[in-house]
Design an enzyme around this catalytic site. Structure first.
Site, PDB file in Angstrom:
ATOM      1  N   LYS A  56       0.848  -1.193   0.000  1.00 28.56           N
ATOM      2  CA  LYS A  56       0.000   0.000   0.000  1.00 28.56           C
ATOM      3  C   LYS A  56       0.884   1.244   0.000  1.00 28.56           C
ATOM      4  O   LYS A  56       1.746   1.404   0.872  1.00 28.56           O
ATOM      5  CB  LYS A  56      -0.891  -0.046   1.252  1.00 28.56           C
ATOM      6  CG  LYS A  56      -2.137   0.792   1.184  1.00 28.56           C
ATOM      7  CD  LYS A  56      -2.992   0.489   2.396  1.00 28.56           C
ATOM      8  CE  LYS A  56      -4.229   1.316   2.454  1.00 28.56           C
ATOM      9  NZ  LYS A  56      -4.922   1.135   3.739  1.00 28.56           N
TER      10      LYS A  56
HETATM   11  C1  E4P Z   1      -8.233   2.317   3.563  1.00 29.36           C
HETATM   12  O1  E4P Z   1      -7.505   1.457   3.173  1.00 29.36           O
HETATM   13  C2  E4P Z   1      -8.116   2.985   4.876  1.00 29.36           C
HETATM   14  O2  E4P Z   1      -7.489   2.116   5.773  1.00 29.36           O
HETATM   15  C3  E4P Z   1      -9.437   3.321   5.479  1.00 29.36           C
HETATM   16  O3  E4P Z   1     -10.525   2.885   4.738  1.00 29.36           O
HETATM   17  C4  E4P Z   1      -9.528   4.655   6.121  1.00 29.36           C
HETATM   18  O4  E4P Z   1     -10.811   4.808   6.683  1.00 29.36           O
HETATM   19  P1  E4P Z   1     -11.180   5.915   7.764  1.00 29.36           P
HETATM   20  O5  E4P Z   1     -11.461   7.174   7.042  1.00 29.36           O
HETATM   21  O6  E4P Z   1     -12.401   5.369   8.433  1.00 29.36           O
HETATM   22  O7  E4P Z   1      -9.993   6.037   8.689  1.00 29.36           O
END
Ligand code: E4P
Length: 217
Positions: free
Chosen positions: A87
């Protein structure tokens, strides 16, 4: 649409996996910190534990913000387990690293995407997944679902193979709306998956069936 769970909590990952509908996991440094998983080795061990619970893709995020650092970290993460997807943040060096990894056949997830332009760049760099954060856009009174549909439209126009991973999902309606738009994957908390089970008429109907069965026995 594939269902990923967005957590580093092993109990919640196991619960979602036991439902039989889980296709993968996404994590980020904040989710790791929430579980008190700190330090390089502990984080690596935790990724391995997650991979042993689920069958599908597990996104592991790099911490570096420079190209060389991302390559070094990403190669270590990718070598941990065949299910790991590297990622990368949606910044200039993240896009360069995405292209580097896609040329090497290492799968990537470009994260922190908030515009259609960013999603085009991720696709052109060969990202396996692009993660538009719809909940965080909604939080600032911007239509997160509109971004998902813009990206769907653009990717369809050109046959981009990058999968749209609708991220920052907050509730069941986000899941349903993303399915209508045609997001390839959604990632959200356990409640966004288990919440789909609920309907009062199901509960009332089941109670009545059981009551009638008892009457006849
Ligand atoms: C995506 O990969 C992120 O980890 C995630 O969806 C972030 O979500 P949040 O806005 O609830 O922190």
């Amino acid at each position: 649409m594939k269902f990923f769970i967005d957590t580093a909590n092993l109990d919640q990952i196991s619960e979602a996996q036991s439902l039989g509908v889980l296709d993968g996991v996404t994590t980020n440094p904040s989710l790791m910190a929430k579980e008190d998983i700190t330090g390089k080795q502990n984080i690596i061990d935790h990724y391995k534990k997650i991979c042993n619970i689920v069958d599908g893709d597990v996104s592991a995020e790099v911490i570096s913000t420079d190209f060389e650092g991302m390559i070094k970290e990403g190669e270590i993460l990718a070598a941990l387990h065949p299910q790991i997807v590297v990622k990368l943040p949606m910044i200039k060096d993240g896009i360069k690293a995405c292209k580097y990894f896609s040329d090497k056949g290492i799968r990537t997830n470009v994260t922190l995407v908030f515009s259609a332009g960013q999603a085009i760049l991720a696709a052109k760099a060969g990202a396996t997944y692009v993660s538009p954060f719809l909940g965080r856009l909604d939080d600032i009174s911007t239509d997160g679902l509109h971004l998902i549909s813009e990206i769907r439209h653009i990717y369809n126009n050109y046959g981009f193979e990058t999968k749209i991973l609708a991220a920052s999902i907050r509730h069941t309606m986000h899941v349903i709306d993303c399915a209508k738009i045609g997001a390839d994957v959604m990632t959200g908390p356990l409640s966004s998956i288990t919440g789909l089970l609920n309907h009062p008429l199901t509960d009332i109907g089941l109670a009545k069936f059981l009551e009638d069965y008892e009457k006849g026995n």
